[in-house]
Motif scaffolding. Structure first.
Motif, PDB file in Angstrom:
ATOM      1  N   ALA A 175       0.921  -1.242  -0.002  1.00  0.00           N
ATOM      2  CA  ALA A 175       0.088  -0.006  -0.077  1.00  0.00           C
ATOM      3  C   ALA A 175       0.949   1.209   0.040  1.00  0.00           C
ATOM      4  O   ALA A 175       1.717   1.340   0.793  1.00  0.00           O
ATOM      5  N   VAL A 176       0.453   2.044  -0.808  1.00  0.00           N
ATOM      6  CA  VAL A 176       1.504   3.431  -1.011  1.00  0.00           C
ATOM      7  C   VAL A 176       0.596   4.438  -0.545  1.00  0.00           C
ATOM      8  O   VAL A 176      -0.437   4.785  -1.127  1.00  0.00           O
ATOM      9  N   ILE A 186       5.927   5.776  -7.487  1.00  0.00           N
ATOM     10  CA  ILE A 186       6.412   4.371  -6.949  1.00  0.00           C
ATOM     11  C   ILE A 186       5.227   3.671  -7.233  1.00  0.00           C
ATOM     12  O   ILE A 186       5.745   2.202  -7.357  1.00  0.00           O
ATOM     13  N   ALA A 187       4.011   3.885  -7.084  1.00  0.00           N
ATOM     14  CA  ALA A 187       2.807   3.033  -7.300  1.00  0.00           C
ATOM     15  C   ALA A 187       2.970   2.590  -8.715  1.00  0.00           C
ATOM     16  O   ALA A 187       2.658   1.316  -9.058  1.00  0.00           O
ATOM     17  N   LEU A 199      -3.040   2.491  -4.260  1.00  0.00           N
ATOM     18  CA  LEU A 199      -2.574   3.595  -4.020  1.00  0.00           C
ATOM     19  C   LEU A 199      -3.567   4.114  -3.067  1.00  0.00           C
ATOM     20  O   LEU A 199      -5.036   4.341  -3.560  1.00  0.00           O
ATOM     21  N   ILE A 200      -3.434   4.817  -1.789  1.00  0.00           N
ATOM     22  CA  ILE A 200      -4.391   5.244  -0.874  1.00  0.00           C
ATOM     23  C   ILE A 200      -4.034   6.809  -0.769  1.00  0.00           C
ATOM     24  O   ILE A 200      -2.912   7.202  -0.123  1.00  0.00           O
ATOM     25  N   ALA A 275      -0.361   5.385 -14.904  1.00  0.00           N
ATOM     26  CA  ALA A 275      -1.125   5.028 -13.567  1.00  0.00           C
ATOM     27  C   ALA A 275      -2.624   4.727 -13.456  1.00  0.00           C
ATOM     28  O   ALA A 275      -3.043   4.182 -12.770  1.00  0.00           O
ATOM     29  N   ALA A 276      -3.053   4.492 -14.979  1.00  0.00           N
ATOM     30  CA  ALA A 276      -4.415   4.179 -15.070  1.00  0.00           C
ATOM     31  C   ALA A 276      -4.954   2.943 -14.619  1.00  0.00           C
ATOM     32  O   ALA A 276      -6.227   2.809 -14.149  1.00  0.00           O
ATOM     33  N   SER A 277      -3.931   1.950 -14.485  1.00  0.00           N
ATOM     34  CA  SER A 277      -4.442   0.466 -14.151  1.00  0.00           C
ATOM     35  C   SER A 277      -4.301   0.290 -12.798  1.00  0.00           C
ATOM     36  O   SER A 277      -4.262  -0.649 -12.255  1.00  0.00           O
ATOM     37  N   ILE A 278      -3.796   1.256 -11.883  1.00  0.00           N
ATOM     38  CA  ILE A 278      -3.495   1.218 -10.629  1.00  0.00           C
ATOM     39  C   ILE A 278      -4.860   1.183  -9.711  1.00  0.00           C
ATOM     40  O   ILE A 278      -5.576   2.162  -9.877  1.00  0.00           O
TER      41      ILE A 278
END
Length: 436
Positions: A175-176, A186-187, A199-200, A275-278
């Motif tokens: 968990a980032v 990083i994510a 990602l939180i 980042a679209a798929s995170i």
């Protein structure tokens, strides 16, 4: 007795030392060159700064990132080509070898006031006296981890500045926490390394800063609406980037607010598609973190009051940095108690000097005096020119310039051109426009 000692060999420390060397001021510089950039930050990350704003500062403005890239056949653009961490780290090391070849790989453990200066002691046992000290240790001591995470064991918790090799997280749930550039980078890199990551963020949306060159068909109107600056596009950015000397005259409460909140956390535009798929959990604030048989249970509170429990094996806190002079381990209480503060950072003069004569602070810790630009590499030019001219002007006749000597003795690179160098730096210290 050494004229001046620079503590830290990152972008700010190297730039200050390069200018001192150019002006013939006897100096020493201690630290591991570009250590955090080379061995701490995540491999594969991209700088959010544009190419023209990522230069270290030398007296002749000769060795820019662009020049380094040309010499090594690396693609470069002033505005819209992201800079890999590895490229910038290699540039910083090359800058050090060319402009500051006498860095001493030492770690400062004690700085004590002494007659006419300070006594410095190193971890290795080396000690010496110096008239002036410039603290340029960067973000090393300012990592911020929320209190609710502080009780987790070190093998379950990392700060974003300590996850150089992300492949070690393969096979784990990670968990980032965060919403800025480091959290997104990083994510993304974890996701691309096939790590189970989410990602939180307490913020309801993830912001992307957009390309530095902007968008739109009319370049003149675009530059009027969002002028390019060394810390990002926009008039406020331009003001803080080009006139840091003006910032210290603003009301103190405003300076504290800007130092803390501006620019707002955002990721670089090139990361948006990657980042679209995170998996994202936005608008959720961590409330509790505790160990369980299956890893870490992280309880989150959403903006509408609902709670949610997330299970993970490791937490990476991309929660930024908080400058605090009390966190310098080499400053004793006798020094800290004498410092006049703005918030938790030293109140500095126009020359970066603290309330303790001869003790100077640069980089992140000077943000409350000179503004947000001091969190960026772009701030190295103003800083190094200001301090070097100041120290050169203070040099009394008893400060004898000497040739390079062995380790443990003060270095100086005085030459017959010192006066010409000084005059040239006076004319060069003006806001520079980029050829766009």
């Amino acid at each position: 007795m050494c004229d001046a000692t620079v503590v830290g060999a990152g972008p700010y420390g190297l730039s200050v030392a390069a200018h001192l060397r150019g002006l013939g001021v006897g100096y020493r510089i201690i630290g591991n060159p570009m250590e955090s950039w080379k061995s701490k930050m995540p491999k594969g990350m991209l700088l959010k700064s544009a190419g023209f704003a990522s230069n270290l500062s030398d007296p002749e403005q000769a060795f820019t990132l662009r020049q380094f890239c040309i010499e090594h056949g690396i693609p470069y653009d002033h505005l819209n080509l992201p800079i890999p961490l590895e490229t910038f780290s290699a540039y910083g090391v090359a800058f050090q070898k060319r402009w500051v070849p006498d860095v001493e790989d030492e770690e400062l453990v004690s700085l004590i006031p002494a007659p006419e200066g300070f006594d410095l002691s190193m971890k290795s046992g080396l000690s010496f006296r110096t008239r002036k000290v410039v603290i340029a240790t960067g973000l090393t001591y300012f990592r911020h981890i929320p209190e609710l995470l502080s009780r987790l064991p070190s093998d379950r918790l990392s700060h974003a500045a300590d996850v150089h090799d992300l492949h070690r997280f393969r096979g784990q749930r990670v968990a980032v926490l965060g919403s800025g550039a480091s959290a997104i980078d990083i994510a993304v890199l974890l996701n691309e390394a096939q790590v189970d990551v989410q990602l939180i963020s307490r913020k309801p949306t993830i912001m992307y800063s957009g390309r530095w060159g902007g968008s739109g068909s009319h370049p003149v109107l675009r530059r009027l609406a969002l002028p390019v600056s060394g810390i990002g596009p926009g008039w406020k950015h331009r003001l803080f980037a080009d006139w840091p000397w003006l910032f210290r005259y603003l009301p103190e409460n405003y300076r504290l607010e800007m130092a803390e909140t501006f620019p707002a956390p955002s990721a670089g535009e090139p990361m948006k598609e990657r980042a679209a798929s995170i998996p994202l959990l936005v608008g959720r604030s961590p409330q509790e973190a505790r160990l369980s048989e299956r890893g870490i249970q992280l309880r989150l509170l959403s903006m509408d009051g609902d709670t949610q429990v997330v299970e993970t094996d490791h937490i990476i806190a991309a929660t930024g940095y908080k400058a605090d002079v009390r966190r310098f381990p080499f400053l004793g209480s006798s020094i800290v108690e004498q410092l006049r503060l703005v918030g938790k950072t030293p109140r500095l003069s126009a020359n970066f000097e603290s309330s303790i004569p001869g003790l100077y602070f640069v980089g992140q810790v000077s943000t409350t005096t000179f503004g947000p630009v001091m969190r960026f590499v772009f701030g190295t030019d103003f800083t190094s020119r200001t301090i070097s001219r100041h120290l050169a002007s203070l040099r009394p006749r008893t400060w004898r310039e000497s040739p390079h000597r062995s380790a443990g003795q003060c270095r100086s690179t005085a030459s017959t051109s010192s006066v010409r160098e000084c005059l040239r730096t006076l004319t060069l210290n003006q806001p520079r426009e980029v050829n766009r």
